[in-house]
Design a protein around this motif. Sequence first.
Motif: not given
Length: 768
Positions: A549-557
Amino acid sequence: MRTFTVALTLATGVAVAAPARAGAQSGFAPDTFEDSVAHRLYAAARANWKALDESVLRYTAVIRQRSATAMRTFLRDRVLYHNETAVRAFWERDHRPVIQVLGTRSEYPGRVIEDEMDWLDDLSFDRPFEPGSDQLLFGIPDQDVLPLEPRDDGFWLAHPLGGGADSLYRFRSGDTMTISFQDGRRLRAIQLDVLAREADANRISGTLWIEPESGALVRAVYRLSRKFDAMRDIPDLEREEERGTFRYVPGLLKPWTFDLTVVAVEYSLWDFRTWLPYAMHLKGEAAAGIFRFPLSTDVSYEIESVTLAENGKADPDGDAEAVHPVAAPPLKEVHFETRAEAMAFIAQLLSGDEGVEYEHLDDTLTVVVNRSSVIAPRERHLVYESPHLPPPIWHDAAGFPSDAELEELVERLGDLPAPSVAKAALGLHWGWARHDLIRYNRVEGPAFGGGLEWEPGKRFHVRASGFFGLSDLRPKLRFDLERSTVQRRLSLGTFHELRATDPDGRHLGFGNSLNAFLFGRDEGEYYRATGVDLSWRPPDGARESLVLRAWAERQSAVSNTIDFALFRAFDGDGTFRSNLEADDAEETGVELRLSPWWGHDPGGIQLGAEVEGRWALWRAPGEDRRSDYRQAGATLRAIIPLAGDGWLRWNLGFEAGAGSTWGEAPAQRSWFLGGAGSLRGYSASVISGPSFARGRVEVSRTFHAGSAILFGDAGWAGDRDAFEADEILYGIGVGGSILDGIVRLDLSQGLRGPNKRFRVDLYLDAIL
């Protein structure tokens, strides 16, 4: 009174009559054939298939059959049933076949032999191949469930050589296969691809190898052109579904599907005159909601003798002359007034073979064997100990196709073009209708989802799904475009979703949701992710033993928004522990996960592994500085039988795992230990850090109904440069499981540290 004739040959021999050349056929749809060779080949094959083969008067063969059914879980495929059978079949035209049972052996949970005839209930062999019958399905038990013609109340297949097949299939020729014989002679077989005009659960996609002179089938490999869905493909059930009959069936048990992933059949040419069965392999998967059952069957034929009519046709008076190789002794015929006398004679004649005495079983006892008379050893226990029995299906054996040969045939299926879909299937489901559309956790509270699935054809599959949490009041969405083949699935997705830190923990699944709602025990750590990903994984129906798997993402709490559990409704605040404080991050990365498993024998050694590696580049939103990190982890598992046999045994189980992080990673990429999956006797995520090490040992005593288990766990997590042995946590406990660890109940007690506690865990998919 009718006279019965029993013919036995004392030597292995083969003699057949040459079939007539097929004539030209006409009247097919104009676009049925892509080339003229395919047209001529199909015409010959169809004429051969329709002709009644009267050349074979009788034959004798040792037939070996083996099969297995498993339940698929994330950890491993658990074999729930397996059978091995060996028979000698005496087939004679216009007479009921005679089956000499050489051996049969079955194992499944709860099997107890209470009567010497109980083994007959497990005899999986149906009946021997009948010359002149269909050749694509010769080894499939209970062929009556595949009627090869349309029906409203069950599953059927459209035969590619049947009447009207040109309206359902197209055909093209391919490579030529040359078969060499020991005496230097050679024979050609030409590839004929069977291409379904439309993807349909009642049509196949595959390749036939046809001998062009006679039109005889030499080899075939095929699969369903589309997975069978009972509520979509059985008209009666489809109408019931539209009326709402199944609306109260839990989503856990829907849909009901079956996929015939590969069928391979092979024939051998006997004395250069006729083709008789050699081997068959079938693999498929049945499913009811979350429950998946891979199944497989092998059949092999060892032809011992063949008696043919002169000129390839039977004598109308029934006194055909047997044809034998020069060195074979003459055929002996004995006449009897009743069939019972004939069967008794055969039993007496066969007695003494390898010191085994046989007797004819009364026909009233042989209802499980379709239209066959059965001769069995007088000492019934000998059927379990027979040297004729093949090994279980997970072992390579002479006479059966090897894994390498099957892989080559599957690759040929992958080369076939994908059929189109005339009516793109559009499925809409929500809430109770599917097992994965209702969930409960401390971030969303109760969350309800809906899913839209669309199959536009050409192996593409479109999925859109969404959830809405009644507590956090936030929508979550995911959209995937997937292209699948018989060898792989490639998926491109975009998402705004709630994510668990451990993708293997199934914390957003049914089991964790049920524990959270009933007992306030939510084992997951969550964060929100928005972005795109590209994944590669094995085909549908196979274990996900490799995921890239490859990804580009924004993560938040995210944080807790609910504090209610049914059986803790009056406990006050603190029902749920706090969620992880995730870092806000913009991350791009790639990861590889491997989870092979070796060994399927419930009474043998089994080994498994989970190996993962991840590289990612990330930064906090609004910052220019980027950080990269690398992670690697592995968990090894082993199941070792100590004593006993079959399902009644002692087992020893091991797990050992370790992982580490190099570089600075967001908090949500830490390793977490605690709970039933890693460290019993402690709450989930009791310890975490950039590195971890853990292990567990289990000893089980297995009975027919389940297993009793003693176990111990130990684990540590933190900075590897600051490791201290005094920081290792460990606990002990007792447990029980059903069906080889599919359902597990543990009572555990932590033994070190301020967070140790007594715990009761009910969960799925344990090592023992």
